[in-house]
Design a protein around this motif. Structure first.
Motif, PDB file in Angstrom:
ATOM      1  N   ALA A   1      35.827  35.416  39.042  1.00 36.13           N
ATOM      2  CA  ALA A   1      37.157  35.267  39.630  1.00 36.13           C
ATOM      3  C   ALA A   1      37.174  35.563  41.128  1.00 36.13           C
ATOM      4  O   ALA A   1      38.207  35.395  41.779  1.00 36.13           O
ATOM      5  CB  ALA A   1      38.142  36.188  38.909  1.00 36.13           C
ATOM      6  N   SER A   2      36.055  36.010  41.680  1.00 41.28           N
ATOM      7  CA  SER A   2      36.050  36.459  43.081  1.00 41.28           C
ATOM      8  C   SER A   2      36.142  35.303  44.073  1.00 41.28           C
ATOM      9  O   SER A   2      36.764  35.422  45.124  1.00 41.28           O
ATOM     10  CB  SER A   2      34.788  37.279  43.351  1.00 41.28           C
ATOM     11  N   ASN A   3      35.443  34.170  43.759  1.00 36.09           N
ATOM     12  CA  ASN A   3      35.413  33.019  44.674  1.00 36.09           C
ATOM     13  C   ASN A   3      34.914  33.423  46.058  1.00 36.09           C
ATOM     14  O   ASN A   3      35.402  32.933  47.075  1.00 36.09           O
ATOM     15  CB  ASN A   3      36.793  32.377  44.792  1.00 36.09           C
ATOM     16  N   ALA A   4      33.978  34.338  46.099  1.00 27.67           N
ATOM     17  CA  ALA A   4      33.423  34.801  47.379  1.00 27.67           C
ATOM     18  C   ALA A   4      31.927  34.983  47.208  1.00 27.67           C
ATOM     19  O   ALA A   4      31.478  35.675  46.291  1.00 27.67           O
ATOM     20  CB  ALA A   4      34.066  36.106  47.816  1.00 27.67           C
ATOM     21  N   VAL A   5      31.138  34.352  48.094  1.00 30.35           N
ATOM     22  CA  VAL A   5      29.685  34.401  47.943  1.00 30.35           C
ATOM     23  C   VAL A   5      29.115  35.757  48.342  1.00 30.35           C
ATOM     24  O   VAL A   5      27.980  36.074  47.994  1.00 30.35           O
ATOM     25  CB  VAL A   5      29.021  33.290  48.778  1.00 30.35           C
ATOM     26  N   ASP A   6      29.885  36.564  49.093  1.00 28.70           N
ATOM     27  CA  ASP A   6      29.376  37.875  49.511  1.00 28.70           C
ATOM     28  C   ASP A   6      29.922  38.991  48.637  1.00 28.70           C
ATOM     29  O   ASP A   6      29.917  40.149  49.019  1.00 28.70           O
ATOM     30  CB  ASP A   6      29.723  38.145  50.974  1.00 28.70           C
ATOM     31  N   PHE A   7      30.366  38.660  47.436  1.00 28.11           N
ATOM     32  CA  PHE A   7      30.905  39.652  46.507  1.00 28.11           C
ATOM     33  C   PHE A   7      29.787  40.147  45.593  1.00 28.11           C
ATOM     34  O   PHE A   7      28.888  39.387  45.199  1.00 28.11           O
ATOM     35  CB  PHE A   7      32.036  39.029  45.683  1.00 28.11           C
ATOM     36  N   ALA A   8      29.849  41.434  45.232  1.00 32.71           N
ATOM     37  CA  ALA A   8      28.914  41.994  44.262  1.00 32.71           C
ATOM     38  C   ALA A   8      29.632  43.090  43.488  1.00 32.71           C
ATOM     39  O   ALA A   8      30.145  44.036  44.089  1.00 32.71           O
ATOM     40  CB  ALA A   8      27.667  42.549  44.935  1.00 32.71           C
ATOM     41  N   ALA A   9      29.696  42.946  42.189  1.00 33.89           N
ATOM     42  CA  ALA A   9      30.327  43.959  41.338  1.00 33.89           C
ATOM     43  C   ALA A   9      29.277  44.957  40.885  1.00 33.89           C
ATOM     44  O   ALA A   9      28.156  44.579  40.519  1.00 33.89           O
ATOM     45  CB  ALA A   9      30.991  43.308  40.131  1.00 33.89           C
ATOM     46  N   VAL A  10      29.619  46.240  40.929  1.00 35.28           N
ATOM     47  CA  VAL A  10      28.726  47.313  40.485  1.00 35.28           C
ATOM     48  C   VAL A  10      29.443  48.077  39.377  1.00 35.28           C
ATOM     49  O   VAL A  10      30.548  48.570  39.581  1.00 35.28           O
ATOM     50  CB  VAL A  10      28.354  48.258  41.636  1.00 35.28           C
ATOM     51  N   THR A  11      28.822  48.177  38.225  1.00 37.19           N
ATOM     52  CA  THR A  11      29.464  48.835  37.088  1.00 37.19           C
ATOM     53  C   THR A  11      28.998  50.276  36.962  1.00 37.19           C
ATOM     54  O   THR A  11      27.961  50.671  37.507  1.00 37.19           O
ATOM     55  CB  THR A  11      29.141  48.100  35.775  1.00 37.19           C
ATOM     56  N   ASP A  12      29.754  51.042  36.227  1.00 39.30           N
ATOM     57  CA  ASP A  12      29.348  52.385  35.844  1.00 39.30           C
ATOM     58  C   ASP A  12      28.298  52.287  34.744  1.00 39.30           C
ATOM     59  O   ASP A  12      28.104  51.217  34.127  1.00 39.30           O
ATOM     60  CB  ASP A  12      30.574  53.163  35.361  1.00 39.30           C
ATOM     61  N   PHE A  13      27.621  53.382  34.469  1.00 45.31           N
ATOM     62  CA  PHE A  13      26.637  53.396  33.391  1.00 45.31           C
ATOM     63  C   PHE A  13      27.343  53.370  32.041  1.00 45.31           C
ATOM     64  O   PHE A  13      28.385  54.010  31.832  1.00 45.31           O
ATOM     65  CB  PHE A  13      25.746  54.635  33.496  1.00 45.31           C
TER      66      PHE A  13
END
Length: 719
Positions: free
Chosen positions: A247-259
């Motif tokens: 859903a970001s539509n951004a090439v410089d996006f990165a999601a980081v999740t919790d453990f």
């Protein structure tokens, strides 16, 4: 009755005076010395104890805070580096082409089939996976619920996952020699993603198409070919990160999740980094990197080098999440699991939780750490406190929230150490102080008796001599109120008190004049040492700011004016400089022909000595500007400022001069003398301290001991 009470009081007063008058001066001296010495020792001891105790505690807290901040910065840097690397990889053509190739190959396998032998091999693979998971976690899995349900997943599991079983070498399998388009893509791109996994220490790298299918897995585990949205592993934070990425539509996006525990990884704690893959602003899929606990644990446990990093034998740093559970392993667990079990249960941790930690081989996502420090950190606060930790130990704790921009992580970092270890220097200091005070009192007792004996003997001799020289009539009488040695001495001194008074007055005036002269040449502390007979007086000073200023144009002014007039101008400027220095706590060291050497923090330590010195330089500049405005002259100031370590003391034998020298003095002089234009110049150390409150311009470098040092010029000129 009213008349008898005052008489009784007067009688008691006479009795006390009579008793005191019969006590020898020797006994009085002994009592006086003992009382004054013991009281002084007690006062100094109490002050020293409080000061030392406060300093030691502040030092411990500061060291713990430094460890906390250092660990936090390292963790943030590591995650940011991995996140940035992921974004770079997803923006490259290799990842974009690989996603297209694997997606096309995966779609072609929608009608592929496998033979019964392969089907049985896949079933055996999942049975073994369920058995291994149950042995490790105690959770019973239904292999039938996990079996592949699509032709593409069955095919990939049969050719890539099942043949290698649990040997963990599927990442090295590039070509299953089945001739499929997916295998062709794997042969071409598997080495690229294998390099990412191996180089950065990830567990796995997944390529996800726009429908949620895992079209590629470097590790080729049981999640290869599954669907994150509808498959058996959909209840995982990887799904949320994938949906957020799509859903970001951004090439410089990165999601980081919790453990979170990830079933395909044997229920091991796992975090994900997910970034979109696509071209021209269109997101076609995502690259997900499986972030392991081992790298974070190695960082938070400082690779088990606790003592070398200042954490001693009981200190540690750990992370905790918003669920009050650890995000790293306990030091005690890693060093002594049995001791951890005992302490954690005694501190209130449920036994089944402790058993689970032992069974899983770590405390991450298992051990609760709901301490006061964690709750403060979760509210965004940073600080230190003394409280019980999750093991029931009384500890010093430094807490802070972990700031990871552009992520949804809400971790907190805690650095702690047992109070018994942290305050060990304080206990040693207290014991030393008590023993020293006791020894001092004993020494004072012996010294008091010896000194009293020595004091009485000269008084006897002085009494006899005073009687011999008291033949004159000096008209001064001192009442004799006692019959001890002091009384006899007072009667003798009554005869010569008048002459001695006159002589003492003359001597006192001479001493005051000498004191005034010495204080004009050197600080009071140095004067005291000089009076006491010290021949070599020198002292090192830390954190002193030095200013070396030169009045530009004074030589030309002296050539134009008579010597008396130019000297009067110079003295008036020095007087104003001295007044400004005194108001700012700056100490003048000496004046030169047309220069001025001063310091701040030399004899009176000051935390803001750099600011005061810069303000003094501006004050000198204002004095010169005011002089120019009043007289029409063109004088200016060229000043150099540095801060650091200096040495001060008396120089010379026949002619004593108080001076200051050292690296800071030399550098201040080189900054001043090496600057062609008037102005206020500072070194790098001064610039770093004042850069936020003053404006500077870099004007070049000077060479000091073969190395180039940058210098800055104060840009603002206050009127």
């Amino acid at each position: 009755m009213p008349e008898t009470e005052p008489a009784a009081r007067r009688a008691r007063g006479r009795l006390r005076r009579g008793l005191l008058s019969r006590v020898s001066i020797k006994s009085k001296l002994i009592v006086m010395l003992l009382v004054s010495s013991i009281v002084s020792a007690a006062v100094v001891g109490l002050i020293g104890y409080e000061s030392g105790r406060t300093s030691l505690r502040a030092s411990v807290f500061d060291r713990l805070t430094q460890v906390r901040d250092s660990q936090s910065r390292q963790m943030q840097d590591k995650i940011n580096d991995l996140r940035n690397s992921l974004i770079m990889y997803t923006r490259g053509s290799t990842t974009i082409d690989a996603l297209g190739a694997f997606t096309a190959g995966f779609d072609q396998l929608a009608t592929a089939s496998i033979n019964p032998a392969q089907q049985q091999q896949v079933a055996d693979r999942y049975n073994q996976f369920a058995k291994n998971t149950e042995q490790k976690t105690g959770k019973r899995l239904d292999p039938l619920a996990l079996l592949p349900d699509s032709n593409a997943q069955k095919y990939l599991q049969a050719y890539y996952s099942a043949p290698v079983g649990s040997a963990n070498n599927a990442i090295d399998l590039d070509d299953a020699r089945d001739g499929s388009a997916w295998t062709a893509a794997n042969t071409r791109y598997n080495d690229f993603f294998r390099e990412i996994v191996d180089r950065f220490g990830f567990i796995d790298a997944l390529l996800l198409d726009g429908r949620g299918n895992v079209v590629y897995s470097a590790d080729k585990g049981v999640d290869l070919g599954t669907n994150l949205l509808t498959g058996p592993y959909r209840e995982n934070n990887l799904r949320g990160a994938y949906e957020q990425t799509m859903a970001s539509n951004a090439v410089d996006f990165a999601a980081v999740t919790d453990f979170q525990r990830y079933q395909p990884a044997g229920d091991a704690p796992t975090a994900w980094m997910v970034a979109p893959v696509g071209v021209h602003g269109r997101v076609d899929g995502a690259l997900a990197l499986q972030f392991p606990i081992t790298g974070l644990n190695r960082l938070m446990t400082v690779d088990k080098q606790w003592q070398s990093t200042g954490l001693g034998t009981t200190g540690e740093t750990y992370l905790a999440g918003p669920d009050d559970l650890m995000r790293s392993d306990s030091r005690l667990f890693l060093q002594n699991a049995e001791q951890y079990k005992r302490d954690a249960v005694e501190a209130g941790t449920p036994p089944d939780v402790v058993d689970e930690a032992v069974r899983l081989g770590g405390t991450m996502l298992v051990q609760p750490v709901a301490t006061d420090a964690l709750h403060y950190a979760q509210r965004g606060q940073s600080g230190t406190l003394i409280t019980s930790d999750y093991l029931g130990h009384q500890t010093l704790q430094a807490y802070a929230p972990v700031t990871l921009p552009n992520t949804d992580l809400h971790w907190s970092i805690i650095a702690k150490i047992d109070t018994s270890e942290a305050f060990a220097p304080e206990s040693s200091f207290t014991r030393t102080l008590v023993l020293t005070s006791t020894a001092l009192v004993f020494v004072v007792c012996i010294a008091a008796m010896l000194l009293a004996q020595l004091f009485v003997r000269p008084i006897r001799r002085l009494e006899a001599g005073a009687q011999r020289i008291s033949r004159g009539d000096y008209a001064v009488s001192v009442p004799v109120e006692s019959r001890d040695e002091i009384g006899d001495l007072t009667a003798a001194f009554n005869e010569m008190s008048r002459n001695l008074g006159i002589k003492e007055q003359l001597l006192a005036e001479q001493r005051k004049e000498n004191d005034r002269l010495l204080l004009s040449l050197m600080p009071e502390q140095v004067v005291q040492r000089y009076r006491e007979g010290e021949q070599t007086i020198a002292q090192d000073h830390q954190d002193v700011t030095v200013i070396f200023a030169d009045i530009v144009g004074l030589d030309e002014l002296s050539d134009e004016l008579p010597s008396e007039e130019s000297l009067a101008i110079f003295n008036e400027l020095l007087r104003q400089f001295d007044a400004t220095a005194e108001g700012l706590g700056v100490e003048r060291v000496r004046t030169l022909r047309n220069g001025y050497l001063a310091s701040c923090g030399l004899n009176v330590p000051r935390l803001d000595n750099v600011r005061r010195t810069v303000d003094f330089a501006l004050g000198m500049q204002r004095i010169i500007d005011r002089f120019n405005g009043e007289t029409g002259r063109r004088l200016d100031i060229r000043a150099g400022i540095d801060t650091g370590t200096v040495t001060s003391g008396l120089v010379g034998r026949s002619t004593i001069v108080y001076d200051m020298w050292g690296a800071a003095v030399n550098l201040a002089y080189q900054v001043q003398s090496g600057s062609p234009k008037p102005g206020i110049y500072v070194t790098a150390d001064v610039y770093e301290i004042m850069r936020d409150s003053r404006h500077f311009a870099r004007v070049g470098v000077i060479t000091v001991d073969g190395a180039e040092e940058p210098i800055w010029r104060l840009s603002e000129r206050q009127s």
